[in-house]
Design a protein around this motif. Sequence first.
Motif, mmCIF file in Angstrom:
data_model
loop_
_atom_site.group_PDB
_atom_site.id
_atom_site.type_symbol
_atom_site.label_atom_id
_atom_site.label_comp_id
_atom_site.label_asym_id
_atom_site.label_seq_id
_atom_site.Cartn_x
_atom_site.Cartn_y
_atom_site.Cartn_z
ATOM 1 N N VAL A 31 1.752 -6.662 -3.851
ATOM 2 C CA VAL A 31 1.781 -6.948 -5.062
ATOM 3 C C VAL A 31 0.930 -7.482 -6.062
ATOM 4 O O VAL A 31 0.556 -7.058 -6.768
ATOM 5 C CB VAL A 31 3.445 -7.342 -5.673
ATOM 6 C CG1 VAL A 31 3.681 -8.810 -5.120
ATOM 7 C CG2 VAL A 31 3.533 -7.362 -6.968
ATOM 8 N N VAL A 32 0.519 -8.226 -4.841
ATOM 9 C CA VAL A 32 -0.658 -9.235 -5.194
ATOM 10 C C VAL A 32 -1.682 -8.016 -5.640
ATOM 11 O O VAL A 32 -2.334 -8.870 -6.427
ATOM 12 C CB VAL A 32 -0.995 -10.041 -3.723
ATOM 13 C CG1 VAL A 32 -2.288 -11.295 -4.020
ATOM 14 C CG2 VAL A 32 -0.153 -11.411 -3.695
ATOM 15 N N ASN A 33 -2.242 -7.452 -4.603
ATOM 16 C CA ASN A 33 -2.994 -6.306 -4.985
ATOM 17 C C ASN A 33 -2.849 -6.035 -6.355
ATOM 18 O O ASN A 33 -4.006 -6.099 -7.248
ATOM 19 C CB ASN A 33 -3.524 -5.044 -3.987
ATOM 20 C CG ASN A 33 -3.520 -5.890 -2.825
ATOM 21 O OD1 ASN A 33 -3.788 -6.815 -2.185
ATOM 22 N ND2 ASN A 33 -3.061 -4.699 -1.766
ATOM 23 N N ASP A 34 -2.180 -5.357 -6.910
ATOM 24 C CA ASP A 34 -1.366 -4.731 -7.981
ATOM 25 C C ASP A 34 -2.157 -5.937 -8.651
ATOM 26 O O ASP A 34 -2.782 -5.394 -9.969
ATOM 27 C CB ASP A 34 -0.371 -4.344 -7.844
ATOM 28 C CG ASP A 34 -0.118 -3.419 -7.114
ATOM 29 O OD1 ASP A 34 -1.071 -2.867 -6.605
ATOM 30 O OD2 ASP A 34 1.092 -2.681 -6.205
ATOM 31 N N LEU A 35 -1.557 -7.025 -8.795
ATOM 32 C CA LEU A 35 -1.538 -7.737 -10.406
ATOM 33 C C LEU A 35 -2.888 -8.162 -10.397
ATOM 34 O O LEU A 35 -3.355 -8.631 -11.290
ATOM 35 C CB LEU A 35 -0.299 -9.409 -9.752
ATOM 36 C CG LEU A 35 0.825 -8.982 -9.837
ATOM 37 C CD1 LEU A 35 1.384 -10.002 -9.447
ATOM 38 C CD2 LEU A 35 1.164 -9.202 -11.348
ATOM 39 N N TRP A 36 -3.697 -8.448 -9.203
ATOM 40 C CA TRP A 36 -5.127 -9.142 -9.117
ATOM 41 C C TRP A 36 -5.931 -7.846 -9.814
ATOM 42 O O TRP A 36 -7.302 -7.644 -10.804
ATOM 43 C CB TRP A 36 -5.860 -9.594 -7.421
ATOM 44 C CG TRP A 36 -7.222 -9.285 -7.350
ATOM 45 C CD1 TRP A 36 -8.336 -8.446 -7.553
ATOM 46 C CD2 TRP A 36 -7.732 -10.280 -7.855
ATOM 47 N NE1 TRP A 36 -9.536 -8.653 -7.521
ATOM 48 C CE2 TRP A 36 -8.828 -10.374 -7.591
ATOM 49 C CE3 TRP A 36 -7.317 -11.734 -7.708
ATOM 50 C CZ2 TRP A 36 -10.023 -11.672 -8.191
ATOM 51 C CZ3 TRP A 36 -8.369 -12.728 -8.271
ATOM 52 C CH2 TRP A 36 -9.916 -12.690 -7.772
ATOM 53 N N ASP A 37 -5.712 -6.299 -9.814
ATOM 54 C CA ASP A 37 -6.606 -5.184 -9.698
ATOM 55 C C ASP A 37 -6.377 -5.423 -11.781
ATOM 56 O O ASP A 37 -7.199 -4.665 -12.075
ATOM 57 C CB ASP A 37 -5.572 -4.293 -9.117
ATOM 58 C CG ASP A 37 -6.657 -3.883 -7.672
ATOM 59 O OD1 ASP A 37 -7.176 -4.632 -7.394
ATOM 60 O OD2 ASP A 37 -5.946 -3.538 -7.543
ATOM 61 N N MET A 38 -5.441 -5.833 -12.438
ATOM 62 C CA MET A 38 -4.975 -5.866 -13.596
ATOM 63 C C MET A 38 -5.929 -7.090 -14.643
ATOM 64 O O MET A 38 -5.969 -7.215 -15.777
ATOM 65 C CB MET A 38 -3.559 -5.476 -13.940
ATOM 66 C CG MET A 38 -2.996 -6.930 -13.911
ATOM 67 S SD MET A 38 -1.846 -6.811 -14.745
ATOM 68 C CE MET A 38 -0.378 -5.723 -12.872
#
Length: 247
Positions: A150-157
Amino acid sequence: MIDIHCHILPNMDDGSDSLEESLNMIRVAQKNDTNVIIATPHFYKYDSIDEFVYERDEKALLLNNAAKELGYNVSVACGAEVFLDPRIFTADNLDELTLNGSKYLLCEFTLKPFENEKAVIYCEELVSRGYVPIIAHPERYINFLNDPTVVNDLWDMGCKFQVNASGLAGHGGERMQDFACELIKRGFCVAIGTDAHSSNLRNNRILDKTDEFPEEITKEDIEEQLNANPLRILKKEDLPEKEVEYF
Ligand SMILES: [Fe+2]
C-alpha cells in the motif's frame, strides 16, 4: 531541528492539558535542539473547521507569547493531524489545516485494522484537491505492516510518509521499529516527528530517541528527516525528488 508532528497546544485534544504543560514541552524542545514545532492537534470535526482553526491559532499565539516572555528560543507554527474517513469526500476547503500554510497535509487513519484500499481512496481525494498528504506514523497501522505494498500505491499518487521517533526507537516493538526503519532506508519517509502529547509520557525528548535509533539510520538520515525536509515543509518548498525502493 524542526518537529512537524506535536500535540503541544493546551486543551485542544488529548495532548497538553494546560499552558504550563505546553511550556514544559517548549522547555524540553529547547533542551533537545528543537527550535520550531508545528502544532498538529487532532482534527476530526469536519463540520466545524473554522472553529478548530480559530481556537488553534489563538492558542498558538498565546503559547508563542508566553514562550517568548520566558526567553525561550522555540516557536510554534500551526497545522493539524487530519483524521481521514468518508467525510473527506464532502469536506470544505482544507487549506487552513495544512502544515504552516503549505500544500502538505498531515493525515492519520483509524488505529483499528482497516482495508488498505480505503487509505488509497481517501488520499486520492486529497491529491485531486491539490494537497500532498503526509501519512503520519504508517508503522502504527497493522494493515500496512501486513501488506506494505500500500505504501507503493500511496507513494505513486504523490503521498509522503512521516514516522514517529518513538516507533523508530523501538518503543512500539521490533516489528514497528523495523518497518519505520525500512520506510526511511527505502526512501518513502520524509520526516521523523515526535508525535508528543506531553513533556513526560509521550514526550518530545528527541535526543534520547535518536540515541536509540537502529544503527542503519545514519547521521545524514537524521539531518534530512529532522532538519532539512521539515525546513522545506515549513518554507512551503518542494521536497527533493527521490528514487524509492518499492516493497
Ligand atoms: Fe499525532
